[in-house]
Scaffold this motif. Structure first.
Motif, PDB file in Angstrom:
ATOM      1  N   PHE A  39       1.233 -21.083  -1.087  1.00 48.31           N
ATOM      2  CA  PHE A  39       0.827 -20.465   0.142  1.00 48.31           C
ATOM      3  C   PHE A  39       0.028 -19.427   0.207  1.00 48.31           C
ATOM      4  CE2 PHE A  39       5.308 -20.074  -0.471  1.00 48.31           C
ATOM      5  CZ  PHE A  39       5.343 -18.588  -0.893  1.00 48.31           C
ATOM      6  N   GLY A  40      -0.259 -18.873   1.190  1.00 45.38           N
ATOM      7  CA  GLY A  40      -1.423 -17.602   1.285  1.00 45.38           C
ATOM      8  C   GLY A  40      -0.280 -16.155   0.694  1.00 45.38           C
ATOM      9  N   PHE A  41      -1.405 -15.371   0.312  1.00 44.54           N
ATOM     10  CA  PHE A  41      -0.659 -14.108  -0.203  1.00 44.54           C
ATOM     11  C   PHE A  41       0.141 -13.235   0.900  1.00 44.54           C
ATOM     12  CE2 PHE A  41      -0.908  -9.445  -0.676  1.00 44.54           C
ATOM     13  CZ  PHE A  41      -0.309  -9.353  -1.834  1.00 44.54           C
ATOM     14  N   SER A  42      -0.414 -13.224   1.971  1.00 43.11           N
ATOM     15  CA  SER A  42       0.425 -12.773   3.222  1.00 43.11           C
ATOM     16  C   SER A  42       1.715 -13.112   3.339  1.00 43.11           C
ATOM     17  CB  SER A  42      -0.302 -12.644   4.503  1.00 43.11           C
ATOM     18  OG  SER A  42      -0.509 -14.259   4.767  1.00 43.11           O
ATOM     19  N   PHE A  43       1.864 -14.594   3.218  1.00 42.73           N
ATOM     20  CA  PHE A  43       3.314 -15.170   3.390  1.00 42.73           C
ATOM     21  C   PHE A  43       4.219 -14.764   2.383  1.00 42.73           C
ATOM     22  CE2 PHE A  43       6.492 -18.087   4.139  1.00 42.73           C
ATOM     23  CZ  PHE A  43       6.601 -18.014   5.633  1.00 42.73           C
ATOM     24  N   LEU A  44       3.558 -14.703   1.121  1.00 46.27           N
ATOM     25  CA  LEU A  44       4.408 -14.055  -0.128  1.00 46.27           C
ATOM     26  C   LEU A  44       4.718 -12.830  -0.011  1.00 46.27           C
ATOM     27  CD1 LEU A  44       5.215 -14.298  -3.112  1.00 46.27           C
ATOM     28  CD2 LEU A  44       2.753 -13.636  -3.892  1.00 46.27           C
ATOM     29  N   ASP A  45       3.969 -11.982   0.572  1.00 47.41           N
ATOM     30  CA  ASP A  45       4.135 -10.434   0.677  1.00 47.41           C
ATOM     31  C   ASP A  45       5.053 -10.375   1.819  1.00 47.41           C
ATOM     32  OD1 ASP A  45       3.375  -7.784  -0.040  1.00 47.41           O
ATOM     33  OD2 ASP A  45       2.477  -7.546   1.898  1.00 47.41           O
ATOM     34  N   GLN A  46       5.270 -11.090   2.900  1.00 50.02           N
ATOM     35  CA  GLN A  46       6.213 -10.935   3.704  1.00 50.02           C
ATOM     36  C   GLN A  46       7.490 -11.513   3.285  1.00 50.02           C
ATOM     37  OE1 GLN A  46       4.307 -13.167   6.969  1.00 50.02           O
ATOM     38  NE2 GLN A  46       2.921 -11.674   7.235  1.00 50.02           N
ATOM     39  N   ASP A 113      -4.730  -8.165   9.126  1.00 53.42           N
ATOM     40  CA  ASP A 113      -3.508  -8.014   9.831  1.00 53.42           C
ATOM     41  C   ASP A 113      -3.064  -9.229   9.923  1.00 53.42           C
ATOM     42  OD1 ASP A 113      -3.336  -5.482  10.496  1.00 53.42           O
ATOM     43  OD2 ASP A 113      -4.127  -5.837  12.697  1.00 53.42           O
ATOM     44  N   LYS A 114      -3.949 -10.444   9.778  1.00 50.36           N
ATOM     45  CA  LYS A 114      -3.360 -11.767   9.710  1.00 50.36           C
ATOM     46  C   LYS A 114      -3.385 -12.488   8.377  1.00 50.36           C
ATOM     47  CE  LYS A 114      -3.573 -12.307  14.008  1.00 50.36           C
ATOM     48  NZ  LYS A 114      -2.373 -12.725  14.995  1.00 50.36           N
ATOM     49  N   GLY A 115      -3.551 -11.456   7.171  1.00 52.24           N
ATOM     50  CA  GLY A 115      -3.467 -12.048   5.816  1.00 52.24           C
ATOM     51  C   GLY A 115      -4.613 -12.048   5.015  1.00 52.24           C
TER      52      GLY A 115
END
Length: 140
Positions: A39-46, A113-115
């Protein structure tokens, strides 16, 4: 034979289709610590309290390594507009202007903000100039 194998999805339970449901992927990873999810980095980060990113060729998936392209499986997002559509398809010119504005793709833009991870400012400036001039894509 190769095409049949290379284009088939495993059906032995080793692969689980989760589509774009990142929450389901995290749940599956929590349930099986030996599993791998994409999955995308933003989801990993969150969700860094629940999952960890995988090092690829010794590089950790971090904001900086993705932004500078050193994380081997990161990739840029491209979109293309047919020049013949400019002035004929309503909203195309405005879309190009909006998407290439600093308020959208800048370091503090709403796409971040959206990743999305912003490209360096010099690259943004070069692409914005290409968009303003409607530079043709040069195929290599």
């Amino acid at each position: 034979m190769f095409k049949a194998v290379a284009h088939a999805i495993r059906e032995d339970g080793a692969y689980i289709e989760a589509g774009e449901n990142d929450n389901l992927i995290v749940q599956k990873l929590e349930a099986n610590p030996n599993a791998l999810g994409v999955f995308g980095f933003s989801f990993l980060d969150q969700n860094s309290d629940k999952v960890q990113g995988s090092k690829i060729e010794g590089v950790v998936p971090e904001f900086e390594s993705i932004a500078d392209g050193s994380y081997p499986v990161s990739r840029p997002l491209f979109f293309y507009v047919k020049k013949a559509h400019i002035g004929k398809i309503p909203g195309i010119s405005e879309y190009l202007s909006e998407f290439t504005s600093e308020k959208a793709w800048g370091d503090e833009g709403y796409l971040a903000d959206k990743g999305m991870i912003p490209m360096p400012k010099a690259e943004r400036d070069a692409f914005a100039s290409d968009v303003r001039s409607l530079k043709n894509l040069q195929l290599k």
